[in-house]
Motif scaffolding. Structure first.
Motif, PDB file in Angstrom:
ATOM      1  N   ARG A  28       0.846  -1.188   0.000  1.00  0.00           N
ATOM      2  CA  ARG A  28       0.000   0.000   0.000  1.00  0.00           C
ATOM      3  C   ARG A  28       0.884   1.241   0.000  1.00  0.00           C
ATOM      4  N   TRP A 136     -12.680   2.557  -0.501  1.00  0.00           N
ATOM      5  CA  TRP A 136     -11.214   2.625  -0.462  1.00  0.00           C
ATOM      6  C   TRP A 136     -10.624   2.136  -1.761  1.00  0.00           C
ATOM      7  N   ASP A 137      -9.454   2.673  -2.073  1.00  0.00           N
ATOM      8  CA  ASP A 137      -8.724   2.186  -3.236  1.00  0.00           C
ATOM      9  C   ASP A 137      -7.673   1.168  -2.801  1.00  0.00           C
ATOM     10  N   ARG A 138      -6.873   0.714  -3.749  1.00  0.00           N
ATOM     11  CA  ARG A 138      -5.873  -0.309  -3.474  1.00  0.00           C
ATOM     12  C   ARG A 138      -4.809   0.162  -2.485  1.00  0.00           C
ATOM     13  N   ASP A 139      -4.572   1.474  -2.418  1.00  0.00           N
ATOM     14  CA  ASP A 139      -3.584   2.013  -1.487  1.00  0.00           C
ATOM     15  C   ASP A 139      -4.159   2.267  -0.094  1.00  0.00           C
ATOM     16  N   LEU A 143     -12.255   7.566  -0.576  1.00  0.00           N
ATOM     17  CA  LEU A 143     -12.636   8.430  -1.685  1.00  0.00           C
ATOM     18  C   LEU A 143     -12.465   9.901  -1.306  1.00  0.00           C
ATOM     19  N   ARG A 146      -8.885  10.676  -1.949  1.00  0.00           N
ATOM     20  CA  ARG A 146      -8.577  10.705  -3.390  1.00  0.00           C
ATOM     21  C   ARG A 146      -9.047  12.008  -4.024  1.00  0.00           C
TER      22      ARG A 146
END
Length: 155
Positions: A28, A136-139, A143, A146
Motif C-alpha cells: 500500500r 477505499w482504493d488499493r492504497d 474516496l 482521493r
C-alpha cells in the motif's frame, strides 16, 4: 484445479486469486511513492479508526458539556458540526486532529506535503458524508482522500 483450490480462491477473494496467479500488487502506497513501513507510510485502518473515534468522542464531550438543549442532552448534529470545524481548522493548519496526533498520523497533500485550508474543507466535508470514507482504493485511501488529493500517513 481441484474443488478445494477453486473454493479456497473464491473465499479468499479476487486479490488473493490474482496474487496466486502471479500478479504483483506491491504494498500500500507504492503507487504514490511512499515507503512500505515507518514514517511516511500509509496509515493502517485500525489507527485511522482509532483516531476518528477519539476525535468523535472529544466532539461529543464538548457538545454535551457546552451545547445542550436544556435537558442536558447533546445532539449528534452539534457534535458533527464541532467535528467538522475541528477537522477543517486542525488539518488545514497543522495537518492532524487531536486523535490523529495521539495515534501518530498526519494528513498530507500528495503534491506539496502540506494541506491547505480549502483542501482540508473538501476532505472534511466528504468525510462527514461517511460514504466516501467507506470506499477505499488499493492504497487504502478513502474516496474523500482521493478527491482532495491527500493521504493519511504515519509520523
Amino acid at each position: 484445479m481441484d474443488k478445494r483450490q477453486a473454493i479456497g480462491s473464491w473465499l479468499s477473494g479476487p486479490r488473493a486469486a490474482a496474487e496466486e496467479a502471479g500478479v504483483d500488487f506491491g504494498y500500500r502506497g507504492r503507487q504514490l511513492g511512499l515507503p512500505e513501513e515507518g514514517p511516511g507510510s500509509i496509515a493502517r485502518p485500525g489507527r485511522r479508526l482509532g483516531a476518528l473515534a477519539v476525535d468523535w468522542g472529544v466532539c461529543l464531550l464538548i457538545a454535551y458539556g457546552l451545547i445542550t438543549d436544556g435537558y442536558g442532552q447533546a445532539t449528534s448534529n452539534w457534535a458533527l458540526l464541532l467535528f467538522f470545524v475541528m477537522s477543517v481548522l486542525t488539518v488545514g493548519t497543522v495537518g492532524f486532529t487531536p486523535g490523529k496526533r495521539l495515534f501518530g498520523l498526519r494528513v498530507v497533500a500528495l503534491e506539496t506535503g502540506t494541506v491547505n485550508p480549502l483542501r482540508a474543507l473538501l476532505r472534511t466535508a466528504l468525510l462527514c458524508l461517511a460514504v466516501p470514507a467507506l470506499i477505499w482504493d488499493r492504497d487504502g485511501r478513502g474516496l474523500h482522500d482521493r478527491l482532495a488529493r491527500t493521504v493519511e500517513v504515519r509520523i
